[in-house]
Design an enzyme around this catalytic site. Structure first.
Site, PDB file in Angstrom:
ATOM      1  N   SER A 100       0.576  -1.521  -0.179  1.00  0.00           N
ATOM      2  CA  SER A 100       0.019  -0.207   0.177  1.00  0.00           C
ATOM      3  C   SER A 100       0.694   1.111  -0.077  1.00  0.00           C
ATOM      4  O   SER A 100       1.724   1.310   0.501  1.00  0.00           O
ATOM      5  CB  SER A 100      -1.000   0.193   1.557  1.00  0.00           C
ATOM      6  OG  SER A 100      -1.244   1.036   1.558  1.00  0.00           O
ATOM      7  N   SER A 102      -0.016   4.646  -0.059  1.00  0.00           N
ATOM      8  CA  SER A 102       0.383   5.245   1.582  1.00  0.00           C
ATOM      9  C   SER A 102       0.243   4.818   2.994  1.00  0.00           C
ATOM     10  O   SER A 102       0.086   5.143   3.740  1.00  0.00           O
ATOM     11  CB  SER A 102      -1.452   5.648   1.049  1.00  0.00           C
ATOM     12  OG  SER A 102      -2.246   5.332   1.362  1.00  0.00           O
ATOM     13  N   THR A 105      -4.634   2.183   2.877  1.00  0.00           N
ATOM     14  CA  THR A 105      -6.029   1.602   2.490  1.00  0.00           C
ATOM     15  C   THR A 105      -7.161   0.497   3.582  1.00  0.00           C
ATOM     16  O   THR A 105      -5.913  -0.189   3.885  1.00  0.00           O
ATOM     17  CB  THR A 105      -5.512   1.831   1.105  1.00  0.00           C
ATOM     18  OG1 THR A 105      -4.727   2.614   0.762  1.00  0.00           O
ATOM     19  CG2 THR A 105      -6.640   1.367   0.653  1.00  0.00           C
ATOM     20  N   ARG A 152       0.867   4.571  -8.349  1.00  0.00           N
ATOM     21  CA  ARG A 152       0.458   4.663  -9.999  1.00  0.00           C
ATOM     22  C   ARG A 152       1.694   5.323 -10.353  1.00  0.00           C
ATOM     23  O   ARG A 152       2.574   4.442 -11.480  1.00  0.00           O
ATOM     24  CB  ARG A 152      -0.458   4.859 -10.935  1.00  0.00           C
ATOM     25  CG  ARG A 152      -0.920   5.924 -11.193  1.00  0.00           C
ATOM     26  CD  ARG A 152      -2.239   6.572 -11.910  1.00  0.00           C
ATOM     27  NE  ARG A 152      -2.144   7.605 -12.226  1.00  0.00           N
ATOM     28  CZ  ARG A 152      -2.920   8.432 -11.348  1.00  0.00           C
ATOM     29  NH1 ARG A 152      -2.901   8.476 -10.123  1.00  0.00           N
ATOM     30  NH2 ARG A 152      -2.877   9.920 -11.933  1.00  0.00           N
ATOM     31  N   GLU A 237      -7.439   6.459 -14.495  1.00  0.00           N
ATOM     32  CA  GLU A 237      -6.841   7.377 -13.736  1.00  0.00           C
ATOM     33  C   GLU A 237      -6.371   8.588 -14.421  1.00  0.00           C
ATOM     34  O   GLU A 237      -6.260   9.569 -13.778  1.00  0.00           O
ATOM     35  CB  GLU A 237      -5.977   6.965 -12.452  1.00  0.00           C
ATOM     36  CG  GLU A 237      -7.056   5.686 -12.256  1.00  0.00           C
ATOM     37  CD  GLU A 237      -6.048   5.108 -10.237  1.00  0.00           C
ATOM     38  OE1 GLU A 237      -5.406   6.315  -9.693  1.00  0.00           O
ATOM     39  OE2 GLU A 237      -5.853   3.946 -10.478  1.00  0.00           O
ATOM     40  N   HIS A 253     -14.866 -16.445 -25.930  1.00  0.00           N
ATOM     41  CA  HIS A 253     -16.000 -16.908 -25.051  1.00  0.00           C
ATOM     42  C   HIS A 253     -17.123 -16.139 -25.341  1.00  0.00           C
ATOM     43  O   HIS A 253     -17.966 -17.130 -24.179  1.00  0.00           O
ATOM     44  CB  HIS A 253     -14.968 -17.757 -24.299  1.00  0.00           C
ATOM     45  CG  HIS A 253     -14.634 -18.905 -24.791  1.00  0.00           C
ATOM     46  ND1 HIS A 253     -14.229 -20.106 -25.086  1.00  0.00           N
ATOM     47  CD2 HIS A 253     -13.213 -19.420 -24.736  1.00  0.00           C
ATOM     48  CE1 HIS A 253     -13.564 -20.397 -25.901  1.00  0.00           C
ATOM     49  NE2 HIS A 253     -12.102 -19.997 -25.326  1.00  0.00           N
ATOM     50  N   LYS A 347     -12.480   7.835  -0.821  1.00  0.00           N
ATOM     51  CA  LYS A 347     -12.019   7.455   0.654  1.00  0.00           C
ATOM     52  C   LYS A 347     -12.474   9.070   1.934  1.00  0.00           C
ATOM     53  O   LYS A 347     -12.403   8.497   2.343  1.00  0.00           O
ATOM     54  CB  LYS A 347     -10.151   7.640   0.222  1.00  0.00           C
ATOM     55  CG  LYS A 347      -9.593   6.144  -0.353  1.00  0.00           C
ATOM     56  CD  LYS A 347      -8.332   6.614  -0.004  1.00  0.00           C
ATOM     57  CE  LYS A 347      -8.206   5.422  -2.177  1.00  0.00           C
ATOM     58  NZ  LYS A 347      -6.885   5.447  -1.920  1.00  0.00           N
TER      59      LYS A 347
END
Ligand code: PA5
Length: 367
Positions: A100, A102, A105, A152, A237, A253, A347
């Site tokens: 994570s 930060s 999370t 990211r 994002e 499929h 958040k």
């Protein structure tokens, strides 16, 4: 959409206020630093029976890349966990890689708590937050990665330590060697796709221009599954557009039937096929037939040819091209690629349910 923005460095700087594109251009440097950081990791765990990478969004994608990279190299099953708790099989012989950026999370903290309660072997990768505070207090091994980046963009730091840990623990061979090939190739890919390189000679800029006002869909296969997934996340994002990802041969499929009577909807999408000069014959035939079918329905089709020799070089260089392209699409759309207003709003708004608070209170009780 004004294509000239792509070649106007001053204009790029005014839209890309927080320099997200610089993170792409500097990614080889970040991969290098992440490798140095990873070299220092010491863990004394025995070989696990299974591995769970627990992380969300930008912090979870590294786990997906590792899972695909290691598929033909390790006998240890790898799962990426995106729940507040771990699957029933998780126990003392499970290695949980908690990722994570930060360190705050909610889902990741929940998975951390669950891993502690089950006595799993835990290794944390984060820039800080409650995760590292409690890891430090509870003597859980961790690596503290540099802070201040969008999660990211911190992919090198979230991915490389876990990747090299696989090699250190003798779970998979070749990570270091493949990483060094990948780094050399990334230098080249970054130069070829840099903002200074004019659109007519710049593959990522041209891809963004071709995607234009459509929703991009990435089609991957084999180890490009996670690359296609990263593609979707980056276009969501950075470019702030809906995007999709699918994988061969599963998409043969179900997905292909969706294009049968797409009618006017077909014009709303661009399909981006990830190609590899070594793609197996069965996949090659499937891609060719699928392309033909989709073209007939009026979907815009593009191809991205992966470069490199090793699996890792192919994966990371394709990720890099898509990262650039998603930022260039943001510029074309006049949006700043960095802020993720909706994620932050969500958040913040979730705070009222006090779930995170309760998880932290439980973590505090662990000793
Ligand atoms: O890109 C993002 O900002 C998100 O996808 C985050 O990575 C995600 O919300 C998880 O946060 P963190 O990476 O801090 O654990």
């Amino acid at each position: 959409m004004n294509p000239s923005v792509l070649d106007d460095i001053q204009k790029i700087k005014t839209i890309d206020k927080e320099s997200m594109i610089n993170f792409c251009t500097d990614s080889p440097k970040h991969y290098g630093k992440a490798s140095e950081l990873a070299e220092k990791i010491q863990v004394n765990y025995p070989k696990p029976d299974n591995i769970i990478v627990a992380g969300m969004g930008g912090s979870g994608i590294g786990g997906e890349l590792i899972k695909d990279w290691a598929r033909n190299k390790t006998y240890v099953p790898i799962e990426v966990n995106r729940e507040y708790n771990l699957p029933a099989y998780a126990g003392k012989k499970t290695l949980v890689l908690l990722s994570s950026y930060s360190g705050d999370t909610e889902e990741s903290l929940g998975a951390f708590l669950d891993a502690l309660r089950r006595g799993c072997m835990i290794f944390c990768v984060s820039s800080g937050g409650a995760l590292l505070e409690h890891a430090d207090r509870l003597k859980v091994p961790f690596v503290r990665v540099p802070g201040g980046m969008p999660p990211r963009a911190a992919l090198p730091y979230l991915f490389v330590p876990a990747l090299l840990l696989m090699e250190k623990m003798e779970l998979a061979k070749g990570a270091k060697e493949e990483l060094s090939e990948a780094l050399a190739l990334l230098e080249k890919v970054c130069k070829d796709n840099a903002p200074e390189k004019q659109q007519k000679n710049n593959f990522s800029k041209t891809l963004a221009l071709n995607i234009g006002q459509t929703a991009p869909v990435a089609y991957g296969f084999g180890f490009y599954r996670s690359v296609a997934m990263r593609f979707k996340q980056q276009f969501n994002e950075n470019s702030k557009v809906p995007a999709k990802w699918e994988v061969f041969s599963e998409l043969n499929h179900n997905e292909i039937v969706g294009w049968e009577r797409a009618d006017d909807l077909a014009k709303c999408f661009s399909a981006i096929f990830i190609r590899d000069k070594e793609e197996p014959v069965e996949i090659n035939s499937r891609i060719e037939i699928t392309k033909e079918l989709m073209e007939q329905e009026g979907v815009k089709i593009f191809e991205v040819k992966a470069e490199g020799k090793s699996t890792l070089a192919k994966m990371l260089s394709t990720v890099c091209i898509f990262d650039f392209a998603s930022n260039y699409l943001a510029l074309l759309r006049g949006v700043d690629p960095t802020p993720v207003k909706t994620i932050n709003y969500l958040k913040d708004t979730l705070k009222h349910n006090k779930v995170r608070e309760k998880i932290i209170a439980e973590l505090t009780k662990q000793s």
